[in-house]
Each structure stands twice: as structure tokens, then as C-alpha cells.
Scaffold this motif. Structure first.
Motif, PDB file in Angstrom:
ATOM      1  N   THR A  29      73.613  39.363  42.510  1.00 35.03           N
ATOM      2  CA  THR A  29      74.580  40.060  41.654  1.00 35.03           C
ATOM      3  C   THR A  29      73.994  40.347  40.272  1.00 35.03           C
ATOM      4  OG1 THR A  29      75.558  37.931  41.054  1.00 35.03           O
ATOM      5  CG2 THR A  29      76.645  39.186  42.813  1.00 35.03           C
ATOM      6  N   TRP A  30      73.155  39.451  39.792  1.00 36.04           N
ATOM      7  CA  TRP A  30      72.518  39.634  38.490  1.00 36.04           C
ATOM      8  C   TRP A  30      71.689  40.917  38.481  1.00 36.04           C
ATOM      9  CZ3 TRP A  30      67.287  39.806  37.266  1.00 36.04           C
ATOM     10  CH2 TRP A  30      66.977  39.784  35.897  1.00 36.04           C
ATOM     11  N   LEU A  31      70.873  41.107  39.525  1.00 35.18           N
ATOM     12  CA  LEU A  31      70.005  42.285  39.568  1.00 35.18           C
ATOM     13  C   LEU A  31      70.801  43.552  39.851  1.00 35.18           C
ATOM     14  CD1 LEU A  31      67.165  43.283  39.182  1.00 35.18           C
ATOM     15  CD2 LEU A  31      66.678  42.740  41.569  1.00 35.18           C
ATOM     16  N   TYR A  32      71.815  43.457  40.714  1.00 34.38           N
ATOM     17  CA  TYR A  32      72.686  44.617  40.942  1.00 34.38           C
ATOM     18  C   TYR A  32      73.313  45.074  39.628  1.00 34.38           C
ATOM     19  CZ  TYR A  32      72.580  44.591  46.050  1.00 34.38           C
ATOM     20  OH  TYR A  32      72.194  44.688  47.350  1.00 34.38           O
ATOM     21  N   GLN A  33      73.764  44.129  38.810  1.00 31.61           N
ATOM     22  CA  GLN A  33      74.368  44.478  37.523  1.00 31.61           C
ATOM     23  C   GLN A  33      73.353  45.134  36.602  1.00 31.61           C
ATOM     24  OE1 GLN A  33      76.030  40.768  36.222  1.00 31.61           O
ATOM     25  NE2 GLN A  33      77.882  41.015  37.436  1.00 31.61           N
ATOM     26  N   LYS A  34      72.118  44.657  36.644  1.00 31.85           N
ATOM     27  CA  LYS A  34      71.063  45.267  35.826  1.00 31.85           C
ATOM     28  C   LYS A  34      70.842  46.717  36.235  1.00 31.85           C
ATOM     29  CE  LYS A  34      69.481  41.862  33.234  1.00 31.85           C
ATOM     30  NZ  LYS A  34      69.422  41.953  31.772  1.00 31.85           N
ATOM     31  N   PHE A  35      70.835  46.974  37.539  1.00 34.31           N
ATOM     32  CA  PHE A  35      70.616  48.332  38.023  1.00 34.31           C
ATOM     33  C   PHE A  35      71.813  49.238  37.764  1.00 34.31           C
ATOM     34  CE2 PHE A  35      67.183  46.715  40.925  1.00 34.31           C
ATOM     35  CZ  PHE A  35      66.187  47.551  40.452  1.00 34.31           C
ATOM     36  N   ASP A  36      73.007  48.684  37.772  1.00 32.72           N
ATOM     37  CA  ASP A  36      74.207  49.506  37.674  1.00 32.72           C
ATOM     38  C   ASP A  36      74.754  49.657  36.256  1.00 32.72           C
ATOM     39  OD1 ASP A  36      74.202  50.155  40.333  1.00 32.72           O
ATOM     40  OD2 ASP A  36      75.470  48.460  40.904  1.00 32.72           O
ATOM     41  N   VAL A  37      74.099  49.080  35.290  1.00 30.17           N
ATOM     42  CA  VAL A  37      74.572  49.192  33.912  1.00 30.17           C
ATOM     43  C   VAL A  37      74.502  50.648  33.463  1.00 30.17           C
ATOM     44  CG1 VAL A  37      72.332  48.772  32.789  1.00 30.17           C
ATOM     45  CG2 VAL A  37      74.428  48.140  31.618  1.00 30.17           C
TER      46      VAL A  37
END
Length: 73
Positions: A29-37
Motif C-alpha cells: 500500500t505504501w508504494l501504491y500510494q507513492k505511485f498514485d499521489v
């Protein structure tokens, strides 16, 4: 240009959760959030320079592992 935009050709082929776990020791979820910011409105969750370098090295490592596996066929 955001990392997600740069990786658009391969993004769906990547296992984001595994990359987050293996190379960042973080949950997917951490990396998904980084990509979706939305980099235009929220700079707080953007990739830092160090994280971009870490992602770059992770992709290089993954590419080498795929190449090695392909060569073994």
C-alpha cells in the motif's frame, strides 16, 4: 513526469507489493500510494530523491533477474 507515467509501459506487469516488500521493506500500500499521489497538489507523499534512486536500482535488479531467467531457457 511522475514515476508512474515513466513506467506506464510496464506498470501493470509489475508486482508493486513484491517490489515494496523486497526492495523497500514496506507494505504494498505504501508504494501504491507513492505511485498514485497527485504530484500537482500533494507533494508530501511524492518519492524522495533517495526513494527514486532505490526504485531505479530495484528495476535494474529486476531486469537483470528476468534477463538471467530468460537466458536459462
Amino acid at each position: 513526469m511522475t514515476p508512474k507515467q515513466i513506467l506506464k509501459d510496464v506498470y501493470l506487469d509489475l508486482n508493486i507489493r513484491r517490489i515494496a516488500n523486497r526492495y523497500f521493506d514496506k507494505p504494498g500500500t505504501w508504494l501504491y500510494q507513492k505511485f498514485d499521489v497527485d504530484n500537482q497538489t500533494d507533494k508530501s507523499n511524492d518519492f524522495s530523491a533517495e526513494e527514486r534512486e532505490q526504485l531505479k536500482n530495484a528495476l535494474y535488479d529486476l531486469a537483470e533477474r528476468i534477463k538471467s531467467a530468460a537466458n536459462g531457457l
